[in-house]
Scaffold this active site. Structure first.
Site, PDB file in Angstrom:
ATOM      1  CG  LEU A 150      -2.125   0.989   1.094  1.00 15.58           C
ATOM      2  CD1 LEU A 150      -3.106   0.535   0.024  1.00 15.58           C
ATOM      3  CD2 LEU A 150      -2.833   1.129   2.434  1.00 15.58           C
ATOM      4  N   GLY A 151       1.708   1.377  -1.047  1.00 15.43           N
ATOM      5  CA  GLY A 151       2.460   2.606  -1.259  1.00 15.43           C
ATOM      6  C   GLY A 151       1.640   3.580  -2.075  1.00 15.43           C
ATOM      7  NE  ARG A 173       9.006  -3.487   4.432  1.00 18.16           N
ATOM      8  CZ  ARG A 173      10.097  -2.754   4.195  1.00 18.16           C
ATOM      9  NH1 ARG A 173      11.301  -3.256   4.439  1.00 18.16           N
ATOM     10  NH2 ARG A 173       9.988  -1.533   3.720  1.00 18.16           N
ATOM     11  NE  ARG A 230      10.832  -3.056 -11.197  1.00 19.82           N
ATOM     12  CZ  ARG A 230      10.161  -1.963 -11.508  1.00 19.82           C
ATOM     13  NH1 ARG A 230       8.858  -2.059 -11.800  1.00 19.82           N
ATOM     14  NH2 ARG A 230      10.750  -0.785 -11.531  1.00 19.82           N
ATOM     15  CD  GLU A 259       9.542  -7.378 -17.193  1.00 21.74           C
ATOM     16  OE1 GLU A 259      10.253  -6.357 -17.357  1.00 21.74           O
ATOM     17  OE2 GLU A 259       8.551  -7.385 -16.450  1.00 21.74           O
ATOM     18  CG  HIS A 277       7.673  -3.591 -17.314  1.00 23.14           C
ATOM     19  ND1 HIS A 277       8.759  -4.092 -16.644  1.00 23.14           N
ATOM     20  CD2 HIS A 277       7.221  -2.557 -16.550  1.00 23.14           C
ATOM     21  CE1 HIS A 277       8.967  -3.402 -15.533  1.00 23.14           C
ATOM     22  NE2 HIS A 277       8.036  -2.453 -15.458  1.00 23.14           N
TER      23      HIS A 277
END
Length: 310
Positions: A150-151, A173, A230, A259, A277
């Site tokens: 949740l950034g 975290r 990622r 990738e 991407h």
């Protein structure tokens, strides 16, 4: 005299022209050009522009004795030797906040596409198949949305979920101070609770294969997973097994291991949507990212604090 900048990523003409107002550019966006460019120009390079996927190694940094600024165009910097750069007093910046809306938009585009089966319905329509011969697919609205990370991007995904009347939970975290959203202390618990799991956590060693067999089993046969973080965060082999066995209902990935080559194990599967991407790429996002780098660079070389330090 403008400082020399080594560019290790692809830029469009407008971006290169904008950056050229502040730098003399050495352009080496391909692996085949990279080593030769450092060998030829490393002694005079004062800044490097890269991204989290392309990165910059400690050994490469040491081949540029005048290097004093490294920029990651997007928010990610997982393959950039940040600690080594700091040990040499090199300033490191990223593009935090410049493409958050674009990535969140793409996350929801992927979610809608895989849950509503949009790519397969498009192909069926082109083949002349009418709706009565096709399976029904669930709503996205009024479901449970789980967000891993949740950034800034995760928060924007949550806001879009609220517009779909979704119940929203998340895992970090530690709990996000001030967030009204439901917190889960493990990804597995979050996956067990939610219908849709959107992954927007940073990459790197600490999150490698965070989404593996146990999490996918917890998500269950009606669950969907979307990855816009990622490729390393999702265990590709475990995901392929889960999709093939219908342990989960579907997956949509903008990022994947290996990738730029798409994962062979997923290509033949009907219940997966793949994009190359591009989640953080739009004209608006690219311009904002480039402008942010130029602003950081001008401030640094003027002896001022940078805007988005890592």
């Amino acid at each position: 005299m403008k400082p020399s900048l080594l560019v290790l990523i692809h830029l469009n003409d407008d971006s290169r022209a904008g950056i050229a107002t502040a730098f003399d550019i050495v352009y080496a966006p391909d692996a085949s050009l990279r080593d030769a460019a450092i060998a030829a120009h490393g002694a005079t390079i004062r800044a490097v522009l890269t991204n989290g996927t392309t990165g910059l190694s400690a050994a490469e940094i040491d081949r540029m004795p005048q290097l004093e600024l490294i920029g990651a165009l997007g928010a990610g910097y997982e393959n950039l030797a940040v600690d080594h750069a700091r040990a040499r007093a090199i300033v490191v910046v990223n593009g935090a906040g410049t493409n958050d809306h674009c990535v969140a938009d793409h996350a929801f585009a992927l979610l809608l596409a895989v849950v509503r089966d949009v790519p397969q319905l498009d192909q069926a329509t082109r083949a002349g198949v009418w709706r009565d011969a096709l399976p029904l697919h669930p709503n996205v609205s009024n479901k449970r949305l789980g967000i891993v990370g949740l950034g800034n991007i995760g928060e924007k995904v949550a806001r879009r979920g609220a517009g779909f009347d979704m119940e929203i939970g998340y895992h970090n975290r530690k709990p996000r101070e001030g967030s009204p959203l439901r917190y889960f202390d493990s990804v597995e618990a979050l996956a067990h609770w939610c219908d849709f799991l959107v992954v927007s956590t940073p990459g790197g060693a600490g999150t490698r294969h965070l989404i593996g067999e146990r999490v996918l089993d917890a998500l269950g046969p009606q669950g969907f997973v979307v990855n816009v973080s990622r490729g390393s965060v999702v265990d590709t082999a475990a995901l392929a097994r889960a999709l093939s066995a219908q342990t989960i209902a579907g997956a949509a990935l903008d990022v994947y291991e290996g990738e730029p080559h798409p994962p062979e194990a997923l290509l033949a599967l009907r219940n997966v949507v793949l994009t190359p991407h591009v989640g953080g790429r739009s004209p608006e996002a690219i311009k904002a990212s480039v402008d942010n780098f130029i602003s950081n660079a001008k401030r640094h070389f003027a002896g001022e604090p940078v805007l988005t330090p890592i």
